[in-house]
Design a protein around this motif. Structure first.
Motif, PDB file in Angstrom:
ATOM      1  N   VAL A 190       0.862  -1.184   0.000  1.00 58.31           N
ATOM      2  CA  VAL A 190       0.000   0.000   0.000  1.00 58.31           C
ATOM      3  C   VAL A 190       0.900   1.235   0.000  1.00 58.31           C
ATOM      4  N   SER A 191       0.311   2.354  -0.353  1.00 58.86           N
ATOM      5  CA  SER A 191       1.075   3.604  -0.344  1.00 58.86           C
ATOM      6  C   SER A 191       0.501   4.620   0.639  1.00 58.86           C
ATOM      7  N   SER A 192      -0.678   4.314   1.168  1.00 57.41           N
ATOM      8  CA  SER A 192      -1.312   5.241   2.110  1.00 57.41           C
ATOM      9  C   SER A 192      -2.282   4.453   2.984  1.00 57.41           C
ATOM     10  N   GLY A 193      -2.892   5.143   3.913  1.00 53.14           N
ATOM     11  CA  GLY A 193      -3.843   4.479   4.794  1.00 53.14           C
ATOM     12  C   GLY A 193      -3.139   3.629   5.841  1.00 53.14           C
ATOM     13  N   THR A 194      -3.884   2.725   6.432  1.00 55.66           N
ATOM     14  CA  THR A 194      -3.314   1.887   7.488  1.00 55.66           C
ATOM     15  C   THR A 194      -2.342   0.864   6.893  1.00 55.66           C
ATOM     16  N   TYR A 195      -1.365   0.504   7.695  1.00 57.47           N
ATOM     17  CA  TYR A 195      -0.390  -0.495   7.255  1.00 57.47           C
ATOM     18  C   TYR A 195       0.178  -1.193   8.492  1.00 57.47           C
ATOM     19  N   ASP A 196       0.764  -2.359   8.252  1.00 57.93           N
ATOM     20  CA  ASP A 196       1.351  -3.156   9.332  1.00 57.93           C
ATOM     21  C   ASP A 196       2.863  -3.012   9.404  1.00 57.93           C
ATOM     22  N   LEU A 197       3.497  -2.922   8.232  1.00 53.93           N
ATOM     23  CA  LEU A 197       4.953  -2.796   8.180  1.00 53.93           C
ATOM     24  C   LEU A 197       5.342  -1.701   7.196  1.00 53.93           C
ATOM     25  N   ALA A 198       6.400  -0.981   7.529  1.00 61.35           N
ATOM     26  CA  ALA A 198       6.987  -0.002   6.609  1.00 61.35           C
ATOM     27  C   ALA A 198       8.443  -0.399   6.393  1.00 61.35           C
ATOM     28  N   VAL A 199       8.743  -0.884   5.194  1.00 60.58           N
ATOM     29  CA  VAL A 199      10.115  -1.267   4.857  1.00 60.58           C
ATOM     30  C   VAL A 199      10.835  -0.010   4.374  1.00 60.58           C
ATOM     31  N   LYS A 200      11.832   0.426   5.134  1.00 61.85           N
ATOM     32  CA  LYS A 200      12.540   1.669   4.828  1.00 61.85           C
ATOM     33  C   LYS A 200      14.002   1.364   4.498  1.00 61.85           C
ATOM     34  N   ILE A 201      14.424   1.754   3.303  1.00 52.21           N
ATOM     35  CA  ILE A 201      15.838   1.639   2.936  1.00 52.21           C
ATOM     36  C   ILE A 201      16.471   2.995   3.194  1.00 52.21           C
ATOM     37  N   ALA A 202      17.495   3.014   4.041  1.00 48.37           N
ATOM     38  CA  ALA A 202      18.037   4.290   4.507  1.00 48.37           C
ATOM     39  C   ALA A 202      19.551   4.226   4.641  1.00 48.37           C
ATOM     40  N   THR A 203      20.171   5.388   4.638  1.00 44.70           N
ATOM     41  CA  THR A 203      21.619   5.491   4.833  1.00 44.70           C
ATOM     42  C   THR A 203      21.985   5.044   6.253  1.00 44.70           C
ATOM     43  N   PRO A 204      23.249   4.656   6.461  1.00 46.71           N
ATOM     44  CA  PRO A 204      23.658   4.200   7.794  1.00 46.71           C
ATOM     45  C   PRO A 204      23.348   5.199   8.907  1.00 46.71           C
ATOM     46  N   GLY A 205      23.576   6.478   8.663  1.00 42.70           N
ATOM     47  CA  GLY A 205      23.316   7.469   9.695  1.00 42.70           C
ATOM     48  C   GLY A 205      21.849   7.565  10.054  1.00 42.70           C
ATOM     49  N   THR A 206      20.991   7.492   9.052  1.00 40.96           N
ATOM     50  CA  THR A 206      19.550   7.550   9.313  1.00 40.96           C
ATOM     51  C   THR A 206      19.079   6.288  10.028  1.00 40.96           C
ATOM     52  N   VAL A 207      19.626   5.134   9.644  1.00 45.65           N
ATOM     53  CA  VAL A 207      19.306   3.894  10.356  1.00 45.65           C
ATOM     54  C   VAL A 207      19.674   4.027  11.834  1.00 45.65           C
ATOM     55  N   ASP A 208      20.857   4.562  12.088  1.00 43.81           N
ATOM     56  CA  ASP A 208      21.289   4.739  13.486  1.00 43.81           C
ATOM     57  C   ASP A 208      20.330   5.630  14.264  1.00 43.81           C
ATOM     58  N   ARG A 209      19.830   6.675  13.614  1.00 44.84           N
ATOM     59  CA  ARG A 209      18.918   7.593  14.316  1.00 44.84           C
ATOM     60  C   ARG A 209      17.579   6.916  14.616  1.00 44.84           C
ATOM     61  N   ILE A 210      17.027   6.220  13.611  1.00 45.50           N
ATOM     62  CA  ILE A 210      15.718   5.584  13.813  1.00 45.50           C
ATOM     63  C   ILE A 210      15.823   4.469  14.850  1.00 45.50           C
ATOM     64  N   CYS A 211      16.830   3.626  14.690  1.00 39.14           N
ATOM     65  CA  CYS A 211      16.981   2.495  15.614  1.00 39.14           C
ATOM     66  C   CYS A 211      17.431   2.971  16.990  1.00 39.14           C
ATOM     67  N   GLY A 212      18.284   3.985  17.011  1.00 38.59           N
ATOM     68  CA  GLY A 212      18.764   4.505  18.284  1.00 38.59           C
ATOM     69  C   GLY A 212      17.663   5.108  19.123  1.00 38.59           C
ATOM     70  N   ALA A 213      16.641   5.656  18.470  1.00 35.65           N
ATOM     71  CA  ALA A 213      15.519   6.227  19.222  1.00 35.65           C
ATOM     72  C   ALA A 213      14.789   5.157  20.020  1.00 35.65           C
ATOM     73  N   ALA A 214      14.944   3.896  19.625  1.00 34.16           N
ATOM     74  CA  ALA A 214      14.326   2.789  20.354  1.00 34.16           C
ATOM     75  C   ALA A 214      15.331   2.087  21.258  1.00 34.16           C
ATOM     76  N   GLY A 215      16.533   2.669  21.400  1.00 33.36           N
ATOM     77  CA  GLY A 215      17.530   2.085  22.281  1.00 33.36           C
ATOM     78  C   GLY A 215      18.388   1.017  21.644  1.00 33.36           C
ATOM     79  N   LEU A 216      18.352   0.899  20.314  1.00 34.20           N
ATOM     80  CA  LEU A 216      19.149  -0.104  19.613  1.00 34.20           C
ATOM     81  C   LEU A 216      20.327   0.566  18.917  1.00 34.20           C
ATOM     82  N   ARG A 217      21.507  -0.022  19.056  1.00 33.73           N
ATOM     83  CA  ARG A 217      22.707   0.570  18.472  1.00 33.73           C
ATOM     84  C   ARG A 217      23.134  -0.230  17.245  1.00 33.73           C
TER      85      ARG A 217
END
Length: 311
Positions: A190-217
């Motif tokens: 899907v591209s909008s509305g409700t969803y269960d998973l969002a697969v995000k391809i991101a640069t290493p720095g952005t991955v660190d920020r998203i995952c780090g916000a949940a306490g994962l390094r």
């Protein structure tokens, strides 16, 4: 006078009485020493207990840092926004016995060649943190009644198009060796509305920020999954893993199958035996433990390529 003199005279202490007094003095000295020893022992015990606490904290931190297959995961069922690395309570499917060890899944190629497979893709250290969402993918793949609605999002400014990434991920999820083989799940992009998973391809720095916000390094190296977000590190998507002996398209299939597996409630597994296919839910980037690299949860015969659960 005689009486006074007799008062002044005291009987000489007996040898036994002197010994008793000396014995009591030595006893007091010994008991004082034992008290000091006991005090030191208590101090050492407290220090040891504190040291043990530091060791446990360090072990927990180390374990949290390395809980991934090219992936640090917050493994939880769909929509459970957990920041930890605890496995899902959903049981893995039963392993089907085989009369002889399998040497690996099918050697046939991945379902479709990626448009980016032969393209030189730059891996910048970080990006803007904004994403482009791929369009809707049409009908669901798979026959399972539990439809997983997912989005594909690619960070802006990198050399991968959202539509290309979505096509590759859709082919992985539609493959007969994928999670649709469990007969429970099907997948709809899907591209909008409700969803269960969002697969995000991101640069290493952005991955660190998203995952780090949940306490994962993730340390700029690996992927993670937090809640509904499957965060794919561009570095792994482009370069694969030294532990995975196969084409980059197959390694990408492993990334998606592993992280989506967590998304549908699967926990980590380990190698079932030397020479057998490594489970898709195994942290293969940490070593194969005698197994053969494998990207798929099922083989073409429908057998589940699993292994013992990791606590």
């Amino acid at each position: 006078m005689g009486r006074q003199a007799s008062r002044r005279r005291r009987p000489a202490p007996s040898a036994g009485g002197g010994r008793r007094r000396r014995t009591r003095a030595r006893s007091r000295r010994r008991s004082g020493g034992q008290g000091a020893v006991r005090g030191m022992a208590i101090g050492i015990s407290v220090f040891a207990a504190l040291g043990g606490g530091v060791a446990v904290a360090h072990w927990q931190e180390t374990r949290a840092d390395s809980a991934a297959d090219g992936a640090v995961d917050a493994a939880a069922p769909l929509r459970a926004d957990s920041g930890g690395a605890s496995p899902s309570s959903t049981p893995s499917p039963s392993l089907k016995s085989s009369p002889s060890p399998k040497t690996g899944p099918s050697a046939s190629p991945s379902p479709s060649a990626s448009p980016d497979a032969d393209k030189v893709i730059a891996v910048p250290a970080t990006g803007p943190g904004t994403f482009t969402t791929a369009g809707t993918g049409g009908s669901a793949v798979g026959s399972g009644s539990k439809v997983v609605r997912y989005k594909v999002m690619v960070e802006d400014g990198i050399d991968i198009g959202a539509s290309d990434a979505a096509a590759e991920i859709a082919a992985i999820l539609a493959d007969e060796r994928g999670w649709t083989r469990d007969g429970v799940h099907s997948f709809r992009r899907v591209s909008s509305g409700t969803y269960d998973l969002a697969v995000k391809i991101a640069t290493p720095g952005t991955v660190d920020r998203i995952c780090g916000a949940a306490g994962l390094r993730t340390r700029g190296e690996v992927n993670c999954r937090v809640g509904e977000n499957v965060v794919v590190n561009l570095k792994r998507w482009v370069k694969g893993s030294p532990e995975f002996d196969g084409p980059i398209g197959d390694y990408r299939a492993l990334i998606i199958n592993h992280e989506v597996g967590h998304g549908i409630g699967r926990g980590h597994e380990t190698c079932p035996g030397p020479g057998m296919p490594a489970p898709a839910m195994m942290q293969q980037i940490k070593g194969l433990k005698g197994c053969v690299a494998n990207a798929w949860p099922y083989d073409r015969n429908g057998d589940y390529l699993g292994g013992p659960a990791v606590p």
